[in-house]
Scaffold this motif. Structure first.
Motif, mmCIF file in Angstrom:
data_model
loop_
_atom_site.group_PDB
_atom_site.id
_atom_site.type_symbol
_atom_site.label_atom_id
_atom_site.label_comp_id
_atom_site.label_asym_id
_atom_site.label_seq_id
_atom_site.Cartn_x
_atom_site.Cartn_y
_atom_site.Cartn_z
ATOM 1 N N GLU A 80 -53.726 43.803 0.168
ATOM 2 C CA GLU A 80 -52.589 42.960 0.528
ATOM 3 C C GLU A 80 -51.348 43.341 -0.274
ATOM 4 O OE1 GLU A 80 -53.657 38.770 0.481
ATOM 5 O OE2 GLU A 80 -51.519 38.336 0.263
ATOM 6 N N THR A 94 -44.941 29.026 7.287
ATOM 7 C CA THR A 94 -43.903 29.674 8.094
ATOM 8 C C THR A 94 -43.074 28.597 8.755
ATOM 9 O OG1 THR A 94 -45.521 29.787 9.837
ATOM 10 C CG2 THR A 94 -45.104 31.807 8.623
ATOM 11 N N GLN A 153 -59.267 47.822 13.057
ATOM 12 C CA GLN A 153 -58.445 46.615 13.110
ATOM 13 C C GLN A 153 -57.012 47.067 12.988
ATOM 14 O OE1 GLN A 153 -59.620 44.082 9.965
ATOM 15 N NE2 GLN A 153 -61.770 44.057 10.595
ATOM 16 N N ASP A 185 -53.017 46.314 13.038
ATOM 17 C CA ASP A 185 -51.929 45.345 12.917
ATOM 18 C C ASP A 185 -50.664 46.096 13.308
ATOM 19 O OD1 ASP A 185 -49.989 43.579 12.225
ATOM 20 O OD2 ASP A 185 -50.515 43.469 10.109
ATOM 21 N N GLY A 245 -47.600 45.148 14.026
ATOM 22 C CA GLY A 245 -46.321 44.775 13.430
ATOM 23 C C GLY A 245 -46.083 45.460 12.101
ATOM 24 N N ASN A 246 -47.173 45.734 11.385
ATOM 25 C CA ASN A 246 -47.073 46.422 10.106
ATOM 26 C C ASN A 246 -47.413 47.898 10.213
ATOM 27 O OD1 ASN A 246 -46.294 44.430 8.303
ATOM 28 N ND2 ASN A 246 -48.363 43.586 8.215
ATOM 29 N N PRO A 290 -44.604 43.935 18.125
ATOM 30 C CA PRO A 290 -44.986 42.532 18.015
ATOM 31 C C PRO A 290 -44.907 42.091 16.554
ATOM 32 C CG PRO A 290 -46.920 43.887 18.235
ATOM 33 C CD PRO A 290 -45.754 44.806 18.386
ATOM 34 N N PRO A 291 -44.829 40.789 16.308
ATOM 35 C CA PRO A 291 -44.793 40.332 14.911
ATOM 36 C C PRO A 291 -46.106 40.665 14.211
ATOM 37 C CG PRO A 291 -44.966 38.486 16.426
ATOM 38 C CD PRO A 291 -44.684 39.671 17.242
ATOM 39 N N PRO A 292 -46.044 40.924 12.892
ATOM 40 C CA PRO A 292 -47.254 41.360 12.192
ATOM 41 C C PRO A 292 -48.315 40.257 12.131
ATOM 42 C CG PRO A 292 -45.438 41.068 10.663
ATOM 43 C CD PRO A 292 -44.881 40.933 12.022
ATOM 44 N N THR A 293 -49.573 40.684 12.184
ATOM 45 C CA THR A 293 -50.660 39.697 12.186
ATOM 46 C C THR A 293 -51.136 39.353 10.776
ATOM 47 O OG1 THR A 293 -52.180 41.510 12.498
ATOM 48 C CG2 THR A 293 -51.554 40.296 14.454
ATOM 49 N N THR A 294 -51.075 40.336 9.841
ATOM 50 C CA THR A 294 -51.479 39.985 8.470
ATOM 51 C C THR A 294 -50.394 39.120 7.863
ATOM 52 O OG1 THR A 294 -50.906 42.278 8.148
ATOM 53 C CG2 THR A 294 -53.063 41.598 7.387
ATOM 54 N N ARG A 295 -50.823 37.984 7.339
ATOM 55 C CA ARG A 295 -49.832 37.081 6.771
ATOM 56 C C ARG A 295 -49.641 37.406 5.297
ATOM 57 N NH1 ARG A 295 -50.794 31.170 8.643
ATOM 58 N NH2 ARG A 295 -50.537 30.996 6.410
#
Lengths: 315, 334
Positions: free
Chosen positions: A164, A246, B9, B11, B13-14, B70-75
């Motif tokens: 992350e 958010t 997997q 993502d 968006g990123n 698209p907007p990223p899925t990992t928050r």
């Protein structure tokens, strides 16, 4: 007794508004600094990370004795720097016998420490040591690809955290529109074991293939190193919840000068300022069209005409 | 194209792809092999992302095809807190309660006095205080009061009230942590004394003087103190104490004797007539006596005994001119 302090110049106001909390946030900046002692390797690591993130990173060159990220009192300086430079990510390098080539990558929330990951750097290779065709070199600021390999990133707590943090560190701006011809580089991270990650940076080239989708070619370009995860600190649950919030109910921007009519559909209004015909800038055309020249020419013509006439008469 | 064992997997968006089970042929023994394998696997992953990416709907731009990600899925966590909504101000609450709607005002207003269109606020505005030629007098007006000055004072009061209200609104907002980003509330120092006056800001010269005074409190009188760059040396360098010479002589050398004599004389007042100025004391007494007589003549008729001003019981007042202080001890000095 309180007084209201407002910025006196518009520039100062804009600078303050840039740093204010917003619904959609700015790009996260990184602060790179080091502690009392650094090794040669660590110096190179810090400079290379700085070069990778040139637009959005600030590198401090002095040594900072009083910073100890994992201790309770040693974070005040870091938080102060984060406030001053508006950086929410920081990389703190230090070298000691117990923890050689140590990097602490941390994030802040509201300029207070959110989480930390401590990694040791091993088997470091600088950008200069790689030889490749210079035309493939990635540009600064282009959006990178990420490739994570290994089940460790899913199963091991520390590696999950590191994944992350690395994503946050290197991802750059979150954009909606991307120019796909401009993709340049990719970061490859492999979980070799439960506490070791092999990290490298590669340039991409899109090669022509039969279909719309081009074939990708990767060449190792940038720094490559092994991260050995040492310690890490996850955020509190409450802090994490707050940070992950958010904005769903964002105040929508009002669309101005647009109205809908049942008969005509969507109508827009355009405002045109009054035209000052006399003040319109004259085009920068040929010198010959200037009034003086024209009049002068006319006069000349008349006199020539007369002369010609005389000549003709004379003849 | 994605095999079961290699479902990644992604993502988008990123621009990230994660392979949970990369099948390494065998655990690579040396580093070179490892690096090669990783690059290979990495290329596969990136290829997978690119597959999806290029199949998205793209618009042509002059630099290249532009795709909407698209907007990223990992928050990922935010860097600052969400902005809090401002609490309504006192006026806003009142307006809501009463149903007062905000009416849009024009920038130009017709000025009756001059018959032209003037702007509402700013330079050369309608209804400026300085443009009022005549103010008609009302029955309620007091004579001797300047109505123009009164108007100005009223305006000043209004402005002050508005500023106070603004500060109150901002304080309320600051309590909820919803202060606008460009405003800061700074606390000015409170005066420690009982008076309402704000403490005066210390000037540079005063600070220098104080620093010099503090320096002389050291044993060496501030002579060897480390000076900051730009600091000037103390105005009175060195010490103020003067020690008398150890070896004593007579005449000029008898300083210690003279010093002690001086002090003793003052205490025991050998020459007491030099201490007390007799003429001055006598005139003071006489003046006071006359004043008392005058007062008694004026007030005895109107006031009773109890309301008479009490006599002065000050210790030294009545003794002036009558006692010679050290008279009994005259013989005791050297």
């Amino acid at each position: 007794m309180l007084t209201v302090k407002t910025p006196k110049t518009k520039k100062a106001k804009r600078a303050l508004d840039k740093r204010a909390p917003k619904f959609v946030e700015n790009l996260k900046k990184t602060l790179i600094l080091h502690g009392t002692k650094t090794s040669n390797v660590l110096n190179h690591v810090l400079t290379e990370i700085y070069h990778l993130k040139k637009d959005c990173a600030i590198k401090y060159s002095r040594k900072n004795d009083s910073i100890r990220p994992f201790e309770s009192g040693g974070e005040t300086s870091l938080e102060f720097f984060s406030l001053k430079t508006d950086c929410s990510l920081f990389i703190f390098g230090s070298h000691s016998k117990k923890r050689p080539n140590n990097l602490v990558i941390g994030r802040t929330y509201d300029h207070h420490i959110y989480d930390l990951v401590e990694v040791g750097v091993e088997n470091f290779k600088t950008m200069e040591s790689f030889s490749y065709d210079k035309k493939m070199a990635p540009r600064v600021g282009s959006k990178p690809f990420f490739a994570f390999l290994g089940e460790g990133f899913e199963n091991v707590e520390e590696l999950k955290h590191l994944k992350e943090v690395l994503l946050d560190l290197f991802r750059g701006e979150v954009v909606e529109n991307l120019n796909i011809a401009g993709v340049d580089h990719a970061y490859v991270c492999t979980a070799v074991s439960s506490n070791r990650v092999f990290f490298t940076h590669c340039a991409l080239r899109l090669k022509r293939s039969g279909t719309v989708v081009p074939r990708m070619e990767m060449v190792e370009v940038g720094p490559s190193m092994d991260f050995v995860v040492r310690r890490h600190r996850l955020p509190n649950d409450s802090l994490k919840k707050e940070a992950m919030k958010t904005a769903t109910d964002r105040p929508k921007k009002k669309e101005k000068n647009v109205s809908r009519d049942v008969i005509q559909g969507k109508i827009g209004k355009i405002y045109i300022p009054d035209q000052q015909v006399g003040d319109v800038a004259l085009s920068h055309k040929a010198k010959g069209l200037k009034r003086e020249r024209r009049e002068g020419k006319l006069k000349n013509n008349v006199s020539e005409h007369k002369a010609k006439k005389q000549k003709a008469d004379g003849e | 194209m994605e095999m079961e064992a290699q479902k990644y997997q992604i993502d988008l968006g990123n621009l990230m792809a994660y392979d949970p089970h990369p099948s390494f042929s065998s655990l690579p023994s040396d580093r070179e092999q490892l690096v090669k394998e990783c690059l290979q696997k990495g290329t596969e992953l990136v290829q997978a992302i690119v597959d999806v990416l290029f199949n998205l709907h793209s618009t042509e731009d002059r630099d290249g095809p532009i795709v909407q990600l698209p907007p990223p899925t990992t928050r990922l966590p935010r860097e600052k807190h969400l902005p809090k909504p401002k609490p309504p101000t006192k006026w806003e609450l009142f307006a809501q309660k009463k149903g007062i709607k905000n009416r849009k005002k024009d920038k130009l207003v017709f000025d009756e006095q001059t018959g032209t269109w003037k702007r509402r606020h700013g330079y050369d505005r309608v209804d400026d205080d300085k443009d009022v030629p005549i103010i008609e007098a009302k029955m309620t007006d007091e004579p001797g009061e300047d109505p123009f000055a009164k108007r100005q004072a009223e305006k000043k009061n209004r402005v002050e009230k508005q500023e106070k209200n603004r500060l109150q609104n901002l304080k309320k907002a600051a309590k909820v942590d919803a202060l606008p980003s460009h405003i800061q509330l700074a606390a000015t120092a409170l005066p420690i004394t009982g008076t309402q006056s704000a403490p005066k800001k210390v000037s540079k010269d005063e600070l220098e003087n104080v620093a010099g005074m503090a320096a002389t409190a050291t044993a060496s009188g501030g002579k060897f103190d480390k000076k900051l760059p730009g600091e000037k040396s103390a105005k009175h360098p060195g010490k103020f104490r003067k020690f008398l010479p150890v070896a004593e002589g007579s005449g000029m050398g008898a300083q210690e004797q003279q010093q002690t004599e001086k002090i003793l004389n003052k205490l025991i007042s050998k020459h007491s007539h030099e201490i007390l100025d007799v003429d001055k004391a006598v005139t003071m007494f006489n003046v006071r006596k006359e004043k008392k007589k005058r007062n008694q003549q004026g007030k005895s008729s109107s006031m009773s005994d109890k309301l008479k001003p009490k006599k002065n019981f000050n210790k030294n007042a009545s003794n002036k001119g009558f006692s010679k202080k050290g008279s009994s001890k005259k013989g005791k000095t050297k």
